[in-house]
Design an enzyme around this catalytic site. Structure first.
Site, PDB file in Angstrom:
ATOM      1  N   GLY A  18       2.824   2.441  10.720  1.00 12.61           N
ATOM      2  CA  GLY A  18       3.753   3.551  10.528  1.00 12.61           C
ATOM      3  C   GLY A  18       4.494   3.955  11.796  1.00 12.61           C
ATOM      4  O   GLY A  18       5.129   5.002  11.848  1.00 12.61           O
ATOM      5  N   GLU A  50      -5.042  -4.769  10.726  1.00 14.39           N
ATOM      6  CA  GLU A  50      -4.033  -3.734  10.901  1.00 14.39           C
ATOM      7  C   GLU A  50      -4.302  -2.996  12.205  1.00 14.39           C
ATOM      8  O   GLU A  50      -5.108  -2.063  12.234  1.00 14.39           O
ATOM      9  CB  GLU A  50      -4.073  -2.744   9.734  1.00 14.39           C
ATOM     10  CG  GLU A  50      -3.747  -3.359   8.384  1.00 14.39           C
ATOM     11  CD  GLU A  50      -3.175  -2.335   7.418  1.00 14.39           C
ATOM     12  OE1 GLU A  50      -2.178  -2.654   6.772  1.00 14.39           O
ATOM     13  OE2 GLU A  50      -3.698  -1.221   7.323  1.00 14.39           O
ATOM     14  N   SER A  72       3.806  -1.990  10.306  1.00  9.10           N
ATOM     15  CA  SER A  72       5.256  -2.044  10.489  1.00  9.10           C
ATOM     16  C   SER A  72       5.862  -3.403  10.130  1.00  9.10           C
ATOM     17  O   SER A  72       6.768  -3.887  10.809  1.00  9.10           O
ATOM     18  CB  SER A  72       5.634  -1.631  11.922  1.00  9.10           C
ATOM     19  OG  SER A  72       5.236  -0.292  12.162  1.00  9.10           O
ATOM     20  N   LYS A  92       0.187   4.257  -0.278  1.00 12.45           N
ATOM     21  CA  LYS A  92      -0.436   5.448   0.331  1.00 12.45           C
ATOM     22  C   LYS A  92      -0.190   6.679  -0.572  1.00 12.45           C
ATOM     23  O   LYS A  92      -0.172   6.541  -1.790  1.00 12.45           O
ATOM     24  CB  LYS A  92       0.084   5.636   1.757  1.00 12.45           C
ATOM     25  CG  LYS A  92      -0.079   4.342   2.588  1.00 12.45           C
ATOM     26  CD  LYS A  92       0.122   4.521   4.048  1.00 12.45           C
ATOM     27  CE  LYS A  92      -0.067   3.175   4.751  1.00 12.45           C
ATOM     28  NZ  LYS A  92       0.040   3.242   6.193  1.00 12.45           N
ATOM     29  N   GLU A 127      -6.536   4.673   7.834  1.00 11.64           N
ATOM     30  CA  GLU A 127      -6.401   6.110   7.546  1.00 11.64           C
ATOM     31  C   GLU A 127      -7.690   6.669   6.952  1.00 11.64           C
ATOM     32  O   GLU A 127      -8.033   7.829   7.160  1.00 11.64           O
ATOM     33  CB  GLU A 127      -5.175   6.337   6.654  1.00 11.64           C
ATOM     34  CG  GLU A 127      -3.891   6.181   7.461  1.00 11.64           C
ATOM     35  CD  GLU A 127      -2.769   5.443   6.762  1.00 11.64           C
ATOM     36  OE1 GLU A 127      -2.738   5.396   5.525  1.00 11.64           O
ATOM     37  OE2 GLU A 127      -1.903   4.898   7.485  1.00 11.64           O
ATOM     38  N   ASN A 144       0.877  -1.175   0.000  1.00  8.33           N
ATOM     39  CA  ASN A 144       0.000   0.000   0.000  1.00  8.33           C
ATOM     40  C   ASN A 144       0.911   1.220   0.000  1.00  8.33           C
ATOM     41  O   ASN A 144       1.513   1.546   1.018  1.00  8.33           O
ATOM     42  CB  ASN A 144      -0.885  -0.036   1.252  1.00  8.33           C
ATOM     43  CG  ASN A 144      -1.708   1.229   1.410  1.00  8.33           C
ATOM     44  OD1 ASN A 144      -1.749   2.075   0.511  1.00  8.33           O
ATOM     45  ND2 ASN A 144      -2.357   1.373   2.558  1.00  8.33           N
ATOM     46  N   HIS A 178      -9.362   1.177   5.037  1.00 11.04           N
ATOM     47  CA  HIS A 178      -8.053   1.341   5.684  1.00 11.04           C
ATOM     48  C   HIS A 178      -8.180   2.263   6.897  1.00 11.04           C
ATOM     49  O   HIS A 178      -9.009   3.174   6.899  1.00 11.04           O
ATOM     50  CB  HIS A 178      -7.043   1.910   4.687  1.00 11.04           C
ATOM     51  CG  HIS A 178      -5.643   1.863   5.216  1.00 11.04           C
ATOM     52  ND1 HIS A 178      -5.142   2.856   6.032  1.00 11.04           N
ATOM     53  CD2 HIS A 178      -4.673   0.926   5.114  1.00 11.04           C
ATOM     54  CE1 HIS A 178      -3.903   2.518   6.382  1.00 11.04           C
ATOM     55  NE2 HIS A 178      -3.600   1.356   5.837  1.00 11.04           N
TER      56      HIS A 178
END
Ligand code: 13P
Length: 257
Positions: free
Chosen positions: A174, A168, A214, A11, A98, A9, A96
């Site tokens: 991240g 996730e 991560s 992003k 985010e 991904n 996701h």
């Protein structure tokens, strides 16, 4: 036997030149159809066409990072399922963290998107995962159950066959903090049991559940060797061939080993 999926991904990173170079390096590493491992890249919308060209003829597949549920019309800034299939996408990431936590999407929106994507022939990587505060409060499984029930509402087993789940944990995305293999396996097993209860055990056995948060070359093999971890959804490390290829190789050696 479930086939590993290693997905990148990207992003909001890469331009057309850097995305094509990255995709080209992956294509060289995945020259043809492989038995045990599927490789997917999800560039930004502006890179779909150029990345599609760079991976053409290789085993690397193309996906998008989001989609809108309406088929077309006055939805400024959005992109439809048909536009994505026209651009060569086979997959789309939906829900996701985010999208959920930065852009305010909820399970109902994710559910509408999943339905539209499946109806239009896209495979879906549906993301779920708890916040750190939810984990610390002991609510991880409850949050996962709510996200699964909401995002998969009214989706038949037949349609759900084209879904991959990505667990996730938001606190691992991240941050450089990875879930331990025990934390990942426990959440994945819980998700598989949820699917078994809401669909059936044969379907749950076939469903792939990826871990994301991560993932790096030095933890990929340990995570993917867990019985219920069927691959990885990789952010930062998917932007560098020298980090992403070893993650693909870890899945290859597990698949062949
Ligand atoms: P990182 O691998 O950068 O933690 O991102 C994970 C992720 O969000 C993939 O979708």
């Amino acid at each position: 036997m479930r086939r590993f999926l290693v997905a990148g991904n990207w992003k909001m990173n890469t331009d057309r030149a850097s995305g094509s170079a990255l995709a080209g390096a992956l294509a060289e590493n995945s020259p043809s159809e492989e038995a045990g491992v599927e490789v997917l890249v999800c560039p930004p919308f502006t890179g779909l066409e150029s990345v599609g060209r760079a991976i053409d003829g290789s085993a690397v597949q193309l996906g998008a990072q989001d989609v809108y549920f309406e088929p077309g019309g006055a939805f400024t800034g959005e992109i439809s399922v048909e536009m994505l299939t026209d651009a060569g996408c086979g997959y789309v990431i939906i829900g996701h963290s985010e999208r959920r936590n930065v852009l305010g999407e909820d399970d109902e929106v994710a559910n509408r998107k999943v339905k539209a994507a499946l109806a239009g022939g896209l495979k879906v990587v549906l993301c779920v995962g708890e916040l750190l505060s939810q984990r610390e409060a002991g609510n991880t499984e409850w949050v996962l159950d709510l996200q699964m029930a909401g995002s998969l509402a009214d989706i038949s087993e037949d349609d759900a066959k084209n879904i991959v789940i990505a667990y996730e944990p938001v606190w691992a995305i991240g941050t450089g903090v990875t879930a331990t293999t025990e934390q990942a396996e426990s959440a994945h097993l819980h998700l598989r049991n949820w699917v078994s209860g809401h669909y059936n055990s044969e379907f749950a056995d076939q469903l792939r559940i990826l871990y994301g948060g991560s993932v790096k070359p030095d933890n990929a093999e340990a995570l993917m060797s867990q019985p219920n971890v069927d691959g990885a959804l990789v952010g930062g490390a998917s932007l560098k061939p020298d980090l992403f290829i070893p993650i693909i190789d870890a899945a290859r050696s597990l698949a062949n080993g």
